[in-house]
Design a protein around this motif. Structure first.
Motif, PDB file in Angstrom:
ATOM      1  N   VAL A 229      -2.124  -5.113   5.112  1.00 58.09           N
ATOM      2  CA  VAL A 229      -2.926  -3.867   4.729  1.00 58.09           C
ATOM      3  C   VAL A 229      -3.733  -3.996   3.599  1.00 58.09           C
ATOM      4  CG1 VAL A 229      -0.895  -2.858   5.816  1.00 58.09           C
ATOM      5  CG2 VAL A 229      -0.881  -3.067   3.135  1.00 58.09           C
ATOM      6  N   ASP A 230      -4.398  -2.954   3.785  1.00 56.88           N
ATOM      7  CA  ASP A 230      -5.219  -2.616   2.439  1.00 56.88           C
ATOM      8  C   ASP A 230      -4.456  -2.133   1.147  1.00 56.88           C
ATOM      9  OD1 ASP A 230      -7.078  -1.669   0.439  1.00 56.88           O
ATOM     10  OD2 ASP A 230      -8.010   0.224   1.647  1.00 56.88           O
ATOM     11  N   ALA A 231      -4.213  -2.822   0.304  1.00 58.33           N
ATOM     12  CA  ALA A 231      -3.284  -2.612  -0.936  1.00 58.33           C
ATOM     13  C   ALA A 231      -3.768  -1.344  -1.541  1.00 58.33           C
ATOM     14  CB  ALA A 231      -3.484  -3.822  -1.955  1.00 58.33           C
ATOM     15  N   PHE A 232      -4.872  -0.941  -1.408  1.00 60.71           N
ATOM     16  CA  PHE A 232      -5.304   0.242  -2.404  1.00 60.71           C
ATOM     17  C   PHE A 232      -5.341   1.821  -1.673  1.00 60.71           C
ATOM     18  CE2 PHE A 232      -7.394  -3.342  -3.973  1.00 60.71           C
ATOM     19  CZ  PHE A 232      -6.570  -3.611  -4.995  1.00 60.71           C
ATOM     20  N   ASP A 233      -4.778   1.709  -0.473  1.00 61.58           N
ATOM     21  CA  ASP A 233      -4.372   2.943   0.385  1.00 61.58           C
ATOM     22  C   ASP A 233      -3.102   3.439  -0.147  1.00 61.58           C
ATOM     23  OD1 ASP A 233      -4.072   4.958   2.038  1.00 61.58           O
ATOM     24  OD2 ASP A 233      -5.177   3.978   3.747  1.00 61.58           O
ATOM     25  N   ALA A 234      -3.244   4.233  -1.007  1.00 59.81           N
ATOM     26  CA  ALA A 234      -1.892   4.780  -1.440  1.00 59.81           C
ATOM     27  C   ALA A 234      -1.183   5.630  -0.581  1.00 59.81           C
ATOM     28  CB  ALA A 234      -2.171   5.649  -3.071  1.00 59.81           C
ATOM     29  N   GLU A 235      -1.575   6.393   0.319  1.00 57.30           N
ATOM     30  CA  GLU A 235      -1.008   7.118   1.289  1.00 57.30           C
ATOM     31  C   GLU A 235      -0.373   6.147   2.495  1.00 57.30           C
ATOM     32  OE1 GLU A 235      -1.459  10.834   1.662  1.00 57.30           O
ATOM     33  OE2 GLU A 235      -1.092  11.256   3.847  1.00 57.30           O
ATOM     34  N   LEU A 236      -1.117   5.086   2.612  1.00 54.82           N
ATOM     35  CA  LEU A 236      -0.586   4.321   3.376  1.00 54.82           C
ATOM     36  C   LEU A 236       0.691   3.833   3.021  1.00 54.82           C
ATOM     37  CD1 LEU A 236      -1.945   2.012   5.954  1.00 54.82           C
ATOM     38  CD2 LEU A 236      -0.959   0.446   4.255  1.00 54.82           C
ATOM     39  N   LYS A 237       0.831   3.400   1.606  1.00 54.97           N
ATOM     40  CA  LYS A 237       1.957   2.720   1.100  1.00 54.97           C
ATOM     41  C   LYS A 237       2.984   3.762   1.215  1.00 54.97           C
ATOM     42  CE  LYS A 237       3.061   2.543  -3.325  1.00 54.97           C
ATOM     43  NZ  LYS A 237       2.972   2.125  -4.916  1.00 54.97           N
ATOM     44  N   ALA A 238       2.566   5.037   0.709  1.00 52.45           N
ATOM     45  CA  ALA A 238       3.695   6.267   0.904  1.00 52.45           C
ATOM     46  C   ALA A 238       4.286   6.339   2.335  1.00 52.45           C
ATOM     47  CB  ALA A 238       3.013   7.645   0.583  1.00 52.45           C
ATOM     48  N   ILE A 239       3.627   6.120   3.404  1.00 54.11           N
ATOM     49  CA  ILE A 239       4.138   6.172   4.714  1.00 54.11           C
ATOM     50  C   ILE A 239       5.133   5.094   4.943  1.00 54.11           C
ATOM     51  CG2 ILE A 239       3.437   5.783   7.240  1.00 54.11           C
ATOM     52  CD1 ILE A 239       0.774   7.275   6.555  1.00 54.11           C
ATOM     53  N   ALA A 240       4.672   3.932   4.484  1.00 59.35           N
ATOM     54  CA  ALA A 240       5.408   2.667   4.749  1.00 59.35           C
ATOM     55  C   ALA A 240       6.759   2.841   3.661  1.00 59.35           C
ATOM     56  CB  ALA A 240       4.718   1.457   4.182  1.00 59.35           C
ATOM     57  N   ARG A 241       6.961   3.868   2.733  1.00 62.86           N
ATOM     58  CA  ARG A 241       8.146   3.815   1.853  1.00 62.86           C
ATOM     59  C   ARG A 241       8.575   4.904   2.097  1.00 62.86           C
ATOM     60  NH1 ARG A 241       7.027  -1.308   0.927  1.00 62.86           N
ATOM     61  NH2 ARG A 241       6.097  -1.956  -1.054  1.00 62.86           N
ATOM     62  N   ASN A 242       8.550   5.521   3.349  1.00 64.54           N
ATOM     63  CA  ASN A 242       9.234   6.854   3.941  1.00 64.54           C
ATOM     64  C   ASN A 242       9.252   7.853   3.128  1.00 64.54           C
ATOM     65  OD1 ASN A 242      10.471   4.911   6.113  1.00 64.54           O
ATOM     66  ND2 ASN A 242      12.134   4.301   4.522  1.00 64.54           N
ATOM     67  N   GLU A 243       7.761   8.033   2.610  1.00 60.71           N
ATOM     68  CA  GLU A 243       7.654   9.184   1.601  1.00 60.71           C
ATOM     69  C   GLU A 243       6.776  10.374   2.357  1.00 60.71           C
ATOM     70  OE1 GLU A 243       7.588   6.396  -2.229  1.00 60.71           O
ATOM     71  OE2 GLU A 243       5.867   7.299  -1.727  1.00 60.71           O
ATOM     72  N   LYS A 244       6.596  10.314   3.457  1.00 59.81           N
ATOM     73  CA  LYS A 244       5.687  11.220   4.456  1.00 59.81           C
ATOM     74  C   LYS A 244       6.344  11.540   5.802  1.00 59.81           C
ATOM     75  CE  LYS A 244       2.236  11.450   1.458  1.00 59.81           C
ATOM     76  NZ  LYS A 244       1.769  12.693   1.327  1.00 59.81           N
ATOM     77  N   PRO A 245       7.853  11.806   5.701  1.00 57.24           N
ATOM     78  CA  PRO A 245       8.532  12.359   6.838  1.00 57.24           C
ATOM     79  C   PRO A 245       7.593  13.311   7.833  1.00 57.24           C
ATOM     80  CG  PRO A 245       9.522  13.117   4.774  1.00 57.24           C
ATOM     81  CD  PRO A 245       8.415  12.201   4.331  1.00 57.24           C
ATOM     82  N   ASP A 246       7.204  14.345   7.273  1.00 59.77           N
ATOM     83  CA  ASP A 246       6.784  15.405   7.885  1.00 59.77           C
ATOM     84  C   ASP A 246       5.384  14.664   8.962  1.00 59.77           C
ATOM     85  OD1 ASP A 246       8.384  16.883   6.748  1.00 59.77           O
ATOM     86  OD2 ASP A 246       7.111  17.955   5.756  1.00 59.77           O
TER      87      ASP A 246
END
Ligand code: THG
Length: 292
Positions: A229-246
Motif C-alpha cells: 500500500v501507499d504508506a502515506f495514506d493515513a486513513e488507509l492505515k486507520a482502516i487496516a488497524r480497525n479504527e474505522k468501524p463505521d
C-alpha cells in the motif's frame, strides 16, 4: 493486517533517480518516512533491474538498514538480484514474487527453500493474466503444488490475485475479490496479499485514495492477510488497524445489497458508497464517478 509500504520503488521520481545515482539520502529518507508512517514491512521495488541488479539490491538493503529494521519484500524480476538480497536478509525477506510460469518457479523456488524465505505467489501463468477467480484459483493451485514438491511449507506462500486497474477491465476486480473470498476454503494454510494501488492506476490522482481504501475494506472483509500500500495514506492505515468501524460497516452494507438512505449520509460516506458500487460492478466506472 500486515501493511507493506510500496513507496520505495523505481517508478517514484525521487527514489528512481536516487537509485540510478546510488544517492543514499532519498532512499534512507523514504524508508524512514515509511517506517514512521507505521508500515510493517517495506517493498523494495527495483523493477527489472537488468543492469547490475545484485549490486543494486545489496546497496539498497544496506542503505535502508541504516534507518530501519523492518522486514523487506524484495521486488524485482531479476533472479540474481533476489538471491543477492536473500544472502543478506536470509529468512527475514519476502520474495516478491514467484508467478506460476514454470521457468520462474524453477528459478526461484529453490532459493525460497534454501534461504527459508516466504514468497508472494503471483497468479500469473504462461497464458498471461487470469480472466476470473477460477483461473486465479487454478494458478494458485499450481504454485502451491510446486512449492510442496520443494518441501516449502504452505504458510510461507502469500497468494496474490494480481489486482488490475479499474479503468481498464472493471470486471476483473470481481475476479480478484472472488479469489480472495475463496482462499480460506481453497488454501487455508496460505497467506495472501495484493498490490492495492494497482486498482487505482490511471484514476485521477486526487481520487486514488478513496478507491484504494474502499477496496481495502472489501478485501479485509474476506480476510486478506496483507497488502502492498501507499504508506502515506493515513486513513488507509486507520482502516487496516480497525479504527474505522463505521466506514467498514457502511461498505459492508453496500456489499450486502442493503438499501441505504443516501440523504442521511455525509459527503465522505456518499463517496465510499459510490466507490463500493463501482468496485462491485454495480455501476460503470468513469473518471468522474464520485460526482455522478
Ligand atoms: N503484486 C505484487 N507486487 C507488486 C504489485 C502487485 N509490486 C508493485 C505494485 N504491484 C505495487 N506497488 C506499487 C507502487 C507504486 C504504485 C502502485 C503500486 C503507484 N505509484 C504512483 C504512480 O505510478 O503513479 C506514484 C509513483 C510515485 O511515487 O511518484 O501507483 O500487484 N506482489
Amino acid at each position: 493486517m500486515i501493511l507493506i509500504g510500496e513507496n520505495l520503488n523505481v517508478m517514484s521520481k525521487s527514489v528512481g533517480e536516487a537509485l540510478k545515482q546510488k544517492d543514499p539520502g532519498p532512499v534512507r529518507a523514504m524508508a524512514e518516512a515509511e517506517a514512521k508512517a507505521g508500515m510493517d514491512m517495506l517493498d523494495i521495488n527495483l523493477g527489472p533491474a537488468r543492469k547490475a541488479g545484485p549490486e543494486l539490491m545489496e546497496w539498497v538493503i544496506r542503505t535502508v538498514r541504516e534507518v530501519t529494521d523492518l522486514p523487506l519484500s524484495l521486488d524485482t524480476t531479476n533472479v540474481d538480484a533476489i538471491e543477492a538480497g536473500l544472502r543478506v536478509e536470509k529468512d527475514k525477506a519476502l520474495i516478491n514474487s514467484i508467478s506460476a510460469r514454470p521457468e520462474r518457479m524453477t528459478a526461484l523456488l529453490p532459493l525460497a527453500k534454501e534461504y527459508g524465505a516466504a514468497f508472494i505467489g503471483l497468479t500469473l501463468g504462461d497464458e498471461g493474466v487470469p480472466r476470473d477467480e477460477n483461473e486465479r484459483g487454478l494458478l494458485a493451485a499450481q504454485i502451491v503444488a510446486e512449492a510442496a514438491a520443494y518441501d516449502i511449507p504452505e504458510d510461507r506462500i502469500w497468494l496474490d490475485p494480481i489486482v488490475l486497474p479499474i479503468n481498464t477491465q472493471q470486471i476483473q476486480i470481481q475476479g480478484c475479490t472472488g479469489f480472495v473470498m475463496m482462499l480460506g476454503e481453497l488454501f487455508p494454510n496460505c497467506k495472501s496479499t495484493c498490490g492495492l494501488s494497482n486498482v487505482s492506476n490511471g484514476v485521477p490522482t486526487s481520487l486514488r485514495g478513496i478507491m484504494n481504501r474502499t477496496y481495502l475494506i472489501m478485501l479485509k472483509r474476506y480476510g486478506i492477510h496483507s497488502a502492498i500500500v501507499d504508506a502515506f495514506d493515513a486513513e488507509l492505515k486507520a482502516i487496516a488497524r480497525n479504527e474505522k468501524p463505521d466506514l467498514e460497516a457502511l461498505v459492508h452494507k453496500v456489499m450486502d445489497g442493503e438499501s441505504l438512505d443516501m440523504q442521511a449520509l455525509s459527503e465522505e460516506e456518499t463517496g465510499y458508497v459510490k466507490t463500493a458500487r463501482i468496485l462491485l460492478g454495480q455501476s460503470l466506472y468513469s473518471d468522474s464517478w464520485l460526482s455522478l
